[in-house]
Enzyme design. Structure first.
Site, PDB file in Angstrom:
ATOM      1  N   GLU A 194      30.921  36.443  39.799  1.00 39.44           N
ATOM      2  CA  GLU A 194      31.621  37.747  39.587  1.00 39.44           C
ATOM      3  C   GLU A 194      32.785  37.784  38.844  1.00 39.44           C
ATOM      4  OE1 GLU A 194      32.214  38.628  43.835  1.00 39.44           O
ATOM      5  OE2 GLU A 194      30.401  39.337  44.243  1.00 39.44           O
ATOM      6  N   GLU A 386      23.422  37.696  45.444  1.00 39.28           N
ATOM      7  CA  GLU A 386      23.956  37.934  46.911  1.00 39.28           C
ATOM      8  C   GLU A 386      23.611  39.431  47.407  1.00 39.28           C
ATOM      9  OE1 GLU A 386      28.253  37.336  47.030  1.00 39.28           O
ATOM     10  OE2 GLU A 386      28.158  35.772  45.825  1.00 39.28           O
TER      11      GLU A 386
END
Ligand code: BG6
Length: 487
Positions: A194, A386
């Protein structure tokens, strides 16, 4: 042509995801050095009366206090869920669910305790050898994130983290060591977790103490630039060392919807989404997108680049785009709209969506929209690495957890992924977040649970650490066994 538009492809990589700093514990064992995540002190998320989803930012003053008086604080990421000692039992449970893949990260400070050593720490390398061998025993493919929200704290203290270019060769050295060591055991890689979260979590994402920089937004883009280069060098190294491997970039995908049909709001939604796409745009296309020139000018951001950077980015294009997906956002034309893109606490609510116990909007169709838009943009495989529901669970006296709310959440997202595949998206796999309960990244809580496996431990680290199968464990096992047919 995508031939898989009937549903999940036969080789779809079902599994679960974790990160070293949220599971391993053993924070000083076998030569590991202290990492940034070892200084994410537990703070009461309810202190302000409503839940605070802070992701970790640490100031230089706080770091000093944590180092001088560690006993005055709780640092749950130091103990995790003791995966370091229990990995065999945990991987056996993943295998029982039928996992095809297990996403985990390698702690940089376990391999290079300060990041500065010439030689890696052999005991650290051996630990991951054992973990990968255990996965192999069950036919589980490891999916390894090279950097998931941690780095040796020495690199924060010496260089203030990724704002410094000094970290690029240090990271490349780390990447080459792990690629060479595990080349026969790991085929799937992600460079940075991320990276777009640098924009609101400078310490967590980039090891930067924000009070020591003049302009945190500029620092976030400088740190991102340096990570782009490090990532590109790692991609290049993987292609040399593991020619049949696959390496991806990753963002936290938060789709921004416009609040109204007003063109001004629509334009803002487009721009907010660009701020997210910026990260894969650079890593998939190998160059900065033109829209960022104006954004940097308008915000007085000067990213220092050197000769040769453009070539490095060009040579380090990724094979696939991985995303985490938890929520969507709503935006409108307003002064602070850009700053709000990608934050967890948006002031504009979507009245059509329900919220989790941590006030995260639940939007399964947003996942389908995200996948379609990303695939339209890049036309390379995508991976949902995720997704999941952070919720309070209750362990019954007979050792069960009836988490029908989690099943409901996941099922709705799996259905939308399947629809996205039918829409033509090339999707490689799905690893649900926190397949076993772990320490929350944002709040360092244990009570915010995502797992199919309940871990008996509370926020303070008290508990037996016993593992229990939740109802969702049996549900996911069935989903995998039927390749997403039985939902
Ligand atoms: C992602 C991170 O942003 O969200 C994970 O990659 C994190 O590390 C997950 O745990 C969920 O966030 P939280 O704050 O609920 O743990």
């Amino acid at each position: 042509m995508n031939k898989n538009n009937k549903g999940f492809p036969k080789d779809f990589l079902w599994g679960g995801a974790t990160a070293a700093n949220q599971i391993e514990g053993a924070y000083l064992t076998d030569g590991k050095g202290l990492s940034t995540s070892d200084f994410a002190a537990y703070k009461d998320p309810y202190a302000k009366g409503k839940v605070d989803n802070f992701t970790f930012n640490v100031s230089s003053e706080e770091l000093k206090a944590y180092k001088e008086n560690p006993d005055d604080y709780l640092f749950p990421k130091r103990w995790g869920i003791d995966f370091y000692n229990r990995y065999k039992e945990d991987i056996a449970l993943f295998a029982e669910m039928g996992f095809k893949t297990f996403r985990l990260s390698i702690s940089w400070a376990r391999i290079f305790p300060t990041g500065l050593e010439d030689e890696p720490n052999e005991q650290g390398l051996e630990f991951y050898d054992k973990v990968f061998d255990e996965c192999k025993k069950y036919g589980i493919e490891p999916l390894v994130t090279m950097s998931h929200y941690e780095m040796p704290i020495t690199l924060t203290e010496k260089y203030n983290g990724w704002v410094s270019r000094q970290l690029i060769p240090l990271f490349e050295k780390f990447a080459r060591v792990i690629l060479n060591r595990y080349k026969d055991k790991v085929k799937y890689w992600i460079t940075f977790n991320e990276m777009n979260m640098n924009l609101n979590s400078l310490y967590t994402g980039a090891g930067v103490l924000a009070d020591l920089v003049d302009d945190p937004l500029e620092a976030a883009y400088q740190a991102s630039h340096n990570q782009f280069l490090a990532s590109a060098l790692a991609v290049k190294a993987m292609k040399e060392i593991i020619p049949d491997g696959k390496i991806g970039c990753m963002i936290n995908q938060i789709e921004s919807y416009a609040l109204t049909t007003k063109p001004e709001d629509q334009l803002q939604a487009l721009k907010s989404n660009q701020l997210n796409y910026f990260y894969p745009d650079v890593q998939v296309r190998g160059e900065y997108p033109t829209y960022m020139t104006r954004y940097f000018e308008d915000n007085n951001i000067n990213v220092e680049m050197e000769e040769g950077d453009a070539e490095i980015l060009k040579e380090g294009k990724v094979d696939y785009v991985a995303i985490s997906y938890y929520m969507s956002h709503v935006t409108e034309a307003r002064e602070d709209a850009s700053k709000l893109a990608g934050t967890f606490d948006s002031p504009i609510k979507n009245e059509h969506l329900e919220l989790t116990q941590w006030d995260w909007p639940i939007d399964p169709i947003g996942l389908r929209i995200s996948l379609i838009k990303l695939y339209d943009r890049y036309e390379i495989p995508l991976f949902v690495c995720e997704n999941g529901l952070g919720a309070k669970d209750e362990l019954t006296a007979d050792g069960k957890v009836h988490d029908d709310y989690r099943i409901d959440y996941l099922e709705k997202h799996v259905i939308q992924m399947k629809e996205a595949i039918k829409d033509g998206v090339d999707l490689m796999g799905y690893t649900t977040w926190g397949c076993i309960d772990l320490v929350s990244c944002g709040t360092s809580q244990m009570t915010k649970r995502y797992g199919f496996i309940y871990v008996d431990q509370d926020d303070k680290g008290e508990g037996s650490l016993e593992r229990y199968r939740k109802d969702s464990f049996h549900w996911y096992k069935e989903v995998i066994a039927t390749n997403g047919e039985k939902l």
